[in-house]
Motif scaffolding. Structure first.
Motif: not given
Length: 347
Positions: A92-98
């Motif tokens: 739940r960090t809103s990470l959009q890209k690895i």
């Protein structure tokens, strides 16, 4: 005229001089601005690194980066300072890209990026040859890169609730240690061939997809002991399912099954099944149980139900065959099953 020319020449020289000075001043200002930006970036990276270091814990002998419910849409390159990390847990960090530099974390054993906003998986992930668990459920991933097949130590792969994945690259069958796969709530219309060729696969969840049938070669998953297929559109089961001798849990609730194949009576290791909410043709009611212990009450659409259903189905089939044998009028099977029996002449 000569004086005018001298004045013009002097003015032009002065103008040129000022232009040179202004250009130099602008260059110096630009350099100062760039320096300040670099300095700001350095301080931001130091601050980010300090913040990341606060999130690193040691648990079970592993260095784990654990971040929950914080805004990290991207991961800074300073994370490379923590190259020793063995586990990422970012939820739940809103990470959009690895980040592409993920491939440099060769010590990673667990990569858990569940419940974010990731849309794609970089091919560099194939460089993680020590990775055992790749958990990417509840994201927005649309496809699975073939490079995952290079993660030779992978044992667990979770891609549930991405809602768009419809296939797996055939190269994934090279993952000899992969035993647990969760693909529920995506867009699969069939079980991918890659899964049929995985020698170590033991646990598979493909519930909430768009499966209409199971492949005849399903018994090639010979080590599978748990299979979840709830909330699909499966209308029949192949006879080969009876060859899955190691299968102990089979969930088929909320499908379109009209019958239970008789071959399933020989699946002696089967301990739990669920046929609830299927349009089965036979109505079967389990006899009342004298045991008052609720935990030992038979499941209405469970294993006892399955055996009774098969028994009743065989009785019905046997009766139909008997009628065919004793009367020529029953040689047409359709007349036997669809219309009332004709009145037989006792003479």
């Amino acid at each position: 005229m000569a004086e005018t020319a001298v004045c013009l020449g002097t003015f032009t020289a002065v103008k040129t001089l000022w232009e040179v000075r202004i250009h130099k001043i602008n260059e110096e200002l630009q350099k100062e601005k760039e320096f300040r930006q670099r300095l700001l970036l350095v301080w931001e990276e130091r601050a980010a690194l300090a913040k990341l270091k606060e999130k690193v814990i040691n648990e079970g002998g592993r260095a784990i980066l654990r971040i929950e419910e914080e805004e990290w849409k991207t991961l800074p390159s300073c994370l490379l300072k923590l190259i020793h990390l063995q586990e990422w847990q970012l939820h739940r960090t809103s990470l959009q890209k690895i980040p592409q530099f993920i491939g440099r974390f060769h010590s990673l054993v667990v990569l858990d990026l569940s419940r974010n906003a990731i849309e794609s998986v970089p091919k560099e992930i194939g460089q993680l040859t020590s990775l055992q668990e790749l958990l990417l459920s509840y994201n927005r991933i649309k496809s699975v890169p073939k490079e995952i097949s290079n993660c030779i130590s992978l044992e667990r792969l979770e891609l549930a609730v991405n809602r768009s994945i419809c296939d797996l690259p055939p190269q994934l069958s090279d993952l000899k240690k992969l035993s647990h796969i969760d693909l529920c709530m995506n867009q699969f219309t069939t079980i991918p061939p890659a899964l049929l060729n995985m020698p170590s696969l033991e646990w598979l969840d493909m519930g909430g997809n768009k499966l209409q049938e199971l492949p005849d070669a399903i018994d090639r998953m010979e080590n599978l002991h748990t299979l979840w297929l709830q909330r699909n559109e499966i209308n029949s089961l192949p006879e080969t399912i009876g060859n899955m001798k190691n299968l102990s849990t089979l969930v088929l609730s909320n499908n379109k099954l009209k019958d239970i194949p008789a071959c399933m009576k020989d699946m002696t290791n089967l301990r739990f099944v669920n046929f609830r909410d299927n349009p089965l043709e036979l109505e079967v009611t389990l006899p009342p149980c004298d045991n008052t212990d609720e935990e030992e009450q038979p499941e209405m659409f469970g294993i006892d139900f399955m055996h009774m259903y098969i028994q009743e189905s065989l009785k019905k089939t046997g009766m139909a065959l008997l009628l065919i044998l004793i009367s020529p009028q029953y040689r047409n099977v359709e007349s036997c099953t669809s219309g009332p029996p004709p009145v037989m002449n006792p003479n």
